[in-house]
Motif scaffolding. Structure first.
Motif, PDB file in Angstrom:
ATOM      1  N   THR A 218       0.830  -1.194   0.000  1.00  0.00           N
ATOM      2  CA  THR A 218       0.000   0.000   0.000  1.00  0.00           C
ATOM      3  C   THR A 218       0.870   1.252   0.000  1.00  0.00           C
ATOM      4  N   HIS A 219       0.261   2.385  -0.293  1.00  0.00           N
ATOM      5  CA  HIS A 219       0.992   3.640  -0.103  1.00  0.00           C
ATOM      6  C   HIS A 219       0.349   4.421   1.037  1.00  0.00           C
ATOM      7  N   ASP A 220      -0.648   3.812   1.682  1.00  0.00           N
ATOM      8  CA  ASP A 220      -1.472   4.515   2.647  1.00  0.00           C
ATOM      9  C   ASP A 220      -1.060   4.147   4.078  1.00  0.00           C
ATOM     10  N   PHE A 221      -0.468   5.108   4.792  1.00  0.00           N
ATOM     11  CA  PHE A 221      -0.053   4.840   6.167  1.00  0.00           C
ATOM     12  C   PHE A 221      -1.238   4.581   7.087  1.00  0.00           C
ATOM     13  N   GLY A 222      -2.416   5.084   6.707  1.00  0.00           N
ATOM     14  CA  GLY A 222      -3.616   4.826   7.500  1.00  0.00           C
ATOM     15  C   GLY A 222      -3.923   3.339   7.548  1.00  0.00           C
ATOM     16  N   ILE A 223      -3.801   2.661   6.403  1.00  0.00           N
ATOM     17  CA  ILE A 223      -4.074   1.227   6.356  1.00  0.00           C
ATOM     18  C   ILE A 223      -3.018   0.477   7.161  1.00  0.00           C
ATOM     19  N   VAL A 224      -1.766   0.884   7.021  1.00  0.00           N
ATOM     20  CA  VAL A 224      -0.690   0.228   7.770  1.00  0.00           C
ATOM     21  C   VAL A 224      -0.968   0.319   9.266  1.00  0.00           C
ATOM     22  N   ALA A 225      -1.341   1.523   9.729  1.00  0.00           N
ATOM     23  CA  ALA A 225      -1.570   1.725  11.152  1.00  0.00           C
ATOM     24  C   ALA A 225      -2.719   0.861  11.658  1.00  0.00           C
ATOM     25  N   ASN A 226      -3.696   0.591  10.795  1.00  0.00           N
ATOM     26  CA  ASN A 226      -4.887  -0.099  11.248  1.00  0.00           C
ATOM     27  C   ASN A 226      -4.898  -1.597  10.993  1.00  0.00           C
ATOM     28  N   LEU A 227      -4.037  -2.064  10.093  1.00  0.00           N
ATOM     29  CA  LEU A 227      -4.154  -3.462   9.688  1.00  0.00           C
ATOM     30  C   LEU A 227      -2.895  -4.275   9.977  1.00  0.00           C
ATOM     31  N   CYS A 228      -1.737  -3.643   9.891  1.00  0.00           N
ATOM     32  CA  CYS A 228      -0.497  -4.421   9.889  1.00  0.00           C
ATOM     33  C   CYS A 228       0.142  -4.496  11.273  1.00  0.00           C
ATOM     34  N   GLN A 229       0.883  -5.595  11.512  1.00  0.00           N
ATOM     35  CA  GLN A 229       1.671  -5.697  12.736  1.00  0.00           C
ATOM     36  C   GLN A 229       3.092  -5.215  12.491  1.00  0.00           C
ATOM     37  N   ARG A 230       3.610  -5.543  11.313  1.00  0.00           N
ATOM     38  CA  ARG A 230       4.947  -5.077  10.978  1.00  0.00           C
ATOM     39  C   ARG A 230       4.920  -4.399   9.622  1.00  0.00           C
ATOM     40  N   VAL A 231       5.911  -3.565   9.374  1.00  0.00           N
ATOM     41  CA  VAL A 231       5.916  -2.817   8.121  1.00  0.00           C
ATOM     42  C   VAL A 231       7.334  -2.717   7.556  1.00  0.00           C
ATOM     43  N   VAL A 245       4.937  -2.036  13.624  1.00  0.00           N
ATOM     44  CA  VAL A 245       4.230  -0.800  13.242  1.00  0.00           C
ATOM     45  C   VAL A 245       4.222   0.232  14.374  1.00  0.00           C
ATOM     46  N   ASP A 246       3.882  -0.217  15.600  1.00  0.00           N
ATOM     47  CA  ASP A 246       3.769   0.768  16.685  1.00  0.00           C
ATOM     48  C   ASP A 246       5.103   1.451  16.962  1.00  0.00           C
ATOM     49  N   ARG A 247       6.196   0.685  16.863  1.00  0.00           N
ATOM     50  CA  ARG A 247       7.505   1.289  17.125  1.00  0.00           C
ATOM     51  C   ARG A 247       7.912   2.248  16.014  1.00  0.00           C
ATOM     52  N   ILE A 248       7.600   1.875  14.769  1.00  0.00           N
ATOM     53  CA  ILE A 248       8.008   2.732  13.655  1.00  0.00           C
ATOM     54  C   ILE A 248       7.214   4.037  13.663  1.00  0.00           C
ATOM     55  N   PHE A 249       5.938   3.967  14.023  1.00  0.00           N
ATOM     56  CA  PHE A 249       5.159   5.198  14.104  1.00  0.00           C
ATOM     57  C   PHE A 249       5.620   6.070  15.269  1.00  0.00           C
ATOM     58  N   ALA A 250       5.932   5.419  16.393  1.00  0.00           N
ATOM     59  CA  ALA A 250       6.326   6.188  17.568  1.00  0.00           C
ATOM     60  C   ALA A 250       7.737   6.726  17.409  1.00  0.00           C
ATOM     61  N   ASN A 251       8.579   5.982  16.726  1.00  0.00           N
ATOM     62  CA  ASN A 251       9.997   6.288  16.724  1.00  0.00           C
ATOM     63  C   ASN A 251      10.650   5.936  15.394  1.00  0.00           C
ATOM     64  N   PRO A 252      10.281   6.623  14.312  1.00  0.00           N
ATOM     65  CA  PRO A 252      10.869   6.252  13.022  1.00  0.00           C
ATOM     66  C   PRO A 252      12.370   6.508  13.016  1.00  0.00           C
ATOM     67  N   ALA A 253      13.133   5.542  12.519  1.00  0.00           N
ATOM     68  CA  ALA A 253      14.587   5.684  12.543  1.00  0.00           C
ATOM     69  C   ALA A 253      15.114   6.323  11.269  1.00  0.00           C
ATOM     70  N   HIS A 254      14.467   6.056  10.145  1.00  0.00           N
ATOM     71  CA  HIS A 254      14.945   6.595   8.873  1.00  0.00           C
ATOM     72  C   HIS A 254      14.270   7.940   8.595  1.00  0.00           C
ATOM     73  N   PRO A 255      15.044   8.937   8.148  1.00  0.00           N
ATOM     74  CA  PRO A 255      14.447  10.260   7.894  1.00  0.00           C
ATOM     75  C   PRO A 255      13.297  10.208   6.871  1.00  0.00           C
ATOM     76  N   TYR A 256      13.360   9.277   5.924  1.00  0.00           N
ATOM     77  CA  TYR A 256      12.279   9.180   4.929  1.00  0.00           C
ATOM     78  C   TYR A 256      10.967   8.761   5.599  1.00  0.00           C
ATOM     79  N   THR A 257      11.048   7.732   6.457  1.00  0.00           N
ATOM     80  CA  THR A 257       9.854   7.282   7.164  1.00  0.00           C
ATOM     81  C   THR A 257       9.309   8.403   8.036  1.00  0.00           C
ATOM     82  N   GLU A 258      10.199   9.059   8.720  1.00  0.00           N
ATOM     83  CA  GLU A 258       9.804  10.142   9.620  1.00  0.00           C
ATOM     84  C   GLU A 258       9.060  11.231   8.837  1.00  0.00           C
ATOM     85  N   ALA A 259       9.654  11.645   7.694  1.00  0.00           N
ATOM     86  CA  ALA A 259       9.061  12.717   6.908  1.00  0.00           C
ATOM     87  C   ALA A 259       7.745  12.280   6.272  1.00  0.00           C
TER      88      ALA A 259
END
Lengths: 330, 324
Positions: A218-231, A245-259
């Motif tokens: 997907t390209h939709d972070f909304g779906i990732v947040a609601n459906l996936c355990q890992r990303v 998923v919860d860790r990446i949303f709370a604490n993204p390590a890569h600047p691309y993910t963060e942005a």
């Protein structure tokens, strides 16, 4: 959350897909490492041209012939290597062990055959039986995807169904042979939001019932947040970050993910100005030296433009990894 | 302050021939009794799913279609009565940006000519003046003057959308209709364009009519929102009010279905049953009742709910008619 310990169901190691052209080779899938456990949903996010769909197609070995080929790596399903299988053995795997749901149900269904005929086709190929029971099994599959009045709908042609109903029929074909894993390539992009919500709930329920794994592209972070355990986050054919998923949303390590997370408009909270990522992603054919995100990265240093960062652990337990020099230096 | 655009009792019906050899005739009420207005510098969003009449509404507002009933007044004048110079003036005061920048730009003309077209058609200007205005428009959407000589295929999706926006603002319109302007773009490009719309609004005092199905984008851009379902406005009010406390069950469901990119956010999941019915055979009574999770039964099936107006908000639902 479900227990995701033990051996993974699908394991991809160092997978690289090469496309050779007159202008040279490029790699839409470059050194991928990821795994999916039974009962788990793994999201693959990225923008257009990042190689999401190429990854999906290489898993079932349906890359466009002559144009692209798998250059190296390994794909194992339940411990069995898929890359060494002959074409006829691979045909047995497709549909029965790995099923796919594609973006547009309009084009993945054949308009000249009824829904029932198309579901039975998959059943007939993988576990044949008498015609009467085939029809009953097809009705059963439609019932599982919550199509109302499946006894009647089974004789309907795709054009007689609504968009959401068609995508359910595609889902019925996918689950008809009880696959271990479903690869869903943006299955809800063409659906309305309220119908998308229905479809995502259906996928979740089917997963709970059957314990299958889902690879959700997907390209939709909304779906990732609601459906996936890992990303897994992709950029320019590379996995730049992966983890829970919860860790990446709370604490993204890569600047691309963060942005990327910051650039998505939110339904609640602060409005203000949206954060943007300047410029645009490199085309898959571009030759990039160093980190592919460096030209758009606000933290980029001179090293980022010269050397490609290795994939390293962003957390102590090794679940969360990222490919960025800032993480390496931590 | 008088509104820039006022829509009153706007309806549009289409006759459709169905049945064998098209002998049966029926009427589709694509848009039914719309009322809304936009002040200068304001953004109004029309949200809803496919088939709710968003596109027909924008076509009526752009005078690409004539209404069956009702009026659209732009700066006090009924746009469907305009002729000659008045019509030309209207055409340069109201512009549009469409969803797909790949199909909305003629691939065979240079960017300069594409952006200049609305100026040349609607206003009498010298070519030096046209050049100046085109460069000014390209500059305000973040493109370089030398891009004017290029062809559309030399640009990415996000840049093409910027070109489409430049062409829309080159005539210095007061109202721009944005029909799903960011849904064809990638996430990292989308936020650039959303910010650009806000900047242009602040700079030129533009009004926008935003047609969208993405509620989060709507929230960022719109001051007021009209939620449409099967050709009618079911809820209308200030964006923050409507999003914070939706009154109509359909708005509620739409908000619940919009997935937030935040795994911690609690949300009540309201899953509607079924899909939007065909506009050819609208359900009797409230058109939403077959899918409604709060249906009151009898009254919803038999009576069309009246529009209740309270504190600048209007809702068309029996639930709220009873609350008084």
């Amino acid at each position: 959350m479900r227990d995701i310990q033990g051996e993974p169901l699908l394991k991809v190691t160092d997978l690289t897909v090469e496309i050779s052209t007159k202008a040279g080779s490029f790699f839409p899938v470059n050194g991928h490492n990821f795994s999916v456990h039974a009962g788990e949903t793994l999201g693959i996010v990225g923008e257009s041209g990042s190689g999401k769909s190429m990854t999906a197609m290489s898993l079932v070995r349906l890359l466009p012939k002559h144009a692209a080929h798998i250059r190296s790596g390994s794909i194992t399903l339940n411990g069995r290597e898929l890359l060494g299988l002959s074409e006829s053995e691979m045909r047995k795997v497709r549909g029965s062990e790995i099923a796919m749901i594609l973006q547009d149900p309009q084009t993945s269904l054949n308009p000249a055959f009824t829904v029932g005929e198309q579901i039975s086709e998959a059943l007939r190929l993988h576990n044949p039986g008498p015609r009467r029971t085939l029809r009953e099994r097809a009705i059963d599959a439609l019932r599982k995807v919550k199509v109302a009045a499946p006894e009647h709908r089974i004789d309907a042609y795709p054009c007689e169904l609504s968009g959401g109903m068609r995508q359910r029929a595609v889902g019925a074909i996918a689950i008809s042979c009880q696959p271990k894993i479903i690869i869903a390539d943006e299955p809800t992009t063409s659906l309305d939001v309220t119908v998308q919500a229905q479809y995502l709930r259906l996928l979740r329920e089917l997963q709970e019932e059957t314990g299958m794994a889902i690879l959700f592209i997907t390209h939709d972070f909304g779906i990732v947040a609601n459906l996936c355990q890992r990303v897994v986050v992709m950029y320019y054919g590379r996995i730049v970050e992966s983890g829970p998923v919860d860790r990446i949303f709370a604490n993204p390590a890569h600047p691309y993910t963060e942005a990327l997370i910051a650039a998505v408009p939110k339904l609640r909270g602060q409005k203000g100005r949206l954060r943007t990522i300047e410029g645009q992603p490199p085309a898959p054919t571009d030759v990039v030296e160093g980190c592919p995100f460096a030209p758009r990265c606000e933290y980029a240093e001179s090293r980022c433009f010269k050397e490609l960062p290795p994939t390293v652990n962003a957390d102590s337990d090794g679940e969360h990894t990222a490919s960025c020099w800032r993480v390496v230096g931590r | 302050m008088s509104p820039l655009l006022a829509v009153e009792k706007l309806s549009r019906n289409f006759d459709v021939h169905t049945g064998l050899f098209g002998r049966e005739k029926c009427t589709v009420k694509a848009v039914n009794d719309l009322n809304f207005s936009i002040d200068p510098g304001e953004t109004l969003a029309l949200v809803g799913e496919s088939g709710c009449g968003k596109t027909t509404t924008t076509r009526l507002l752009l005078r690409l279609q004539t209404p069956s009933h009702g009026t659209v007044r732009f700066e006090g004048q009924d746009i469907h009565q305009l002729k000659g110079a008045g019509l030309k003036a209207f055409r340069s005061r109201v512009q549009a940006v469409f969803q797909d920048p790949w199909s909305s730009i003629n691939p065979r003309v240079r960017i300069h000519d594409f952006v200049a077209e609305p100026l040349i058609v609607n206003q009498k200007l010298t070519s030096a003046e046209v050049d100046r205005r085109v460069h000014e428009a390209l500059d305000s959407v973040g493109l370089r003057p030398q891009d004017a000589r290029k062809f559309p295929h030399e640009f990415s999706g996000g840049q093409r959308q910027r070109i489409a926006i430049a062409s829309a603002i080159v005539t210095r319109p007061s109202l721009v209709i944005l029909d799903e302007p960011v849904s064809g773009l990638d996430v990292s490009i989308r936020s650039q364009i959303i910010n650009l719309f806000k900047d242009l609004q602040a700079e030129y005092g533009l009004s926008y009519i935003l047609v969208a199905h993405d509620l989060a984008t709507t929230r960022y851009l719109a001051d007021r929102v009209a939620v449409m379902y099967l050709g009618s406005i079911v809820e209308y009010g200030a964006t923050d009010d409507v999003f914070d406390s939706p009154s109509h069950p359909y708005t509620e469901a739409l908000l619940s279905a919009a997935l937030s990119a935040d795994p911690d956010e609690a949300r009540d999941e309201i899953i509607l049953s079924g899909e939007v019915p065909s506009p050819l055979s609208l359900p009797a009574g409230c058109t939403f009742h077959p899918r409604c999770h709060r249906s009151l039964g009898g009254i919803c099936q038999s009576e069309v709910p009246a529009l209740m107006v309270r504190d600048n908000r209007s809702v068309s639902c029996h639930l709220h008619a009873n609350a008084d």
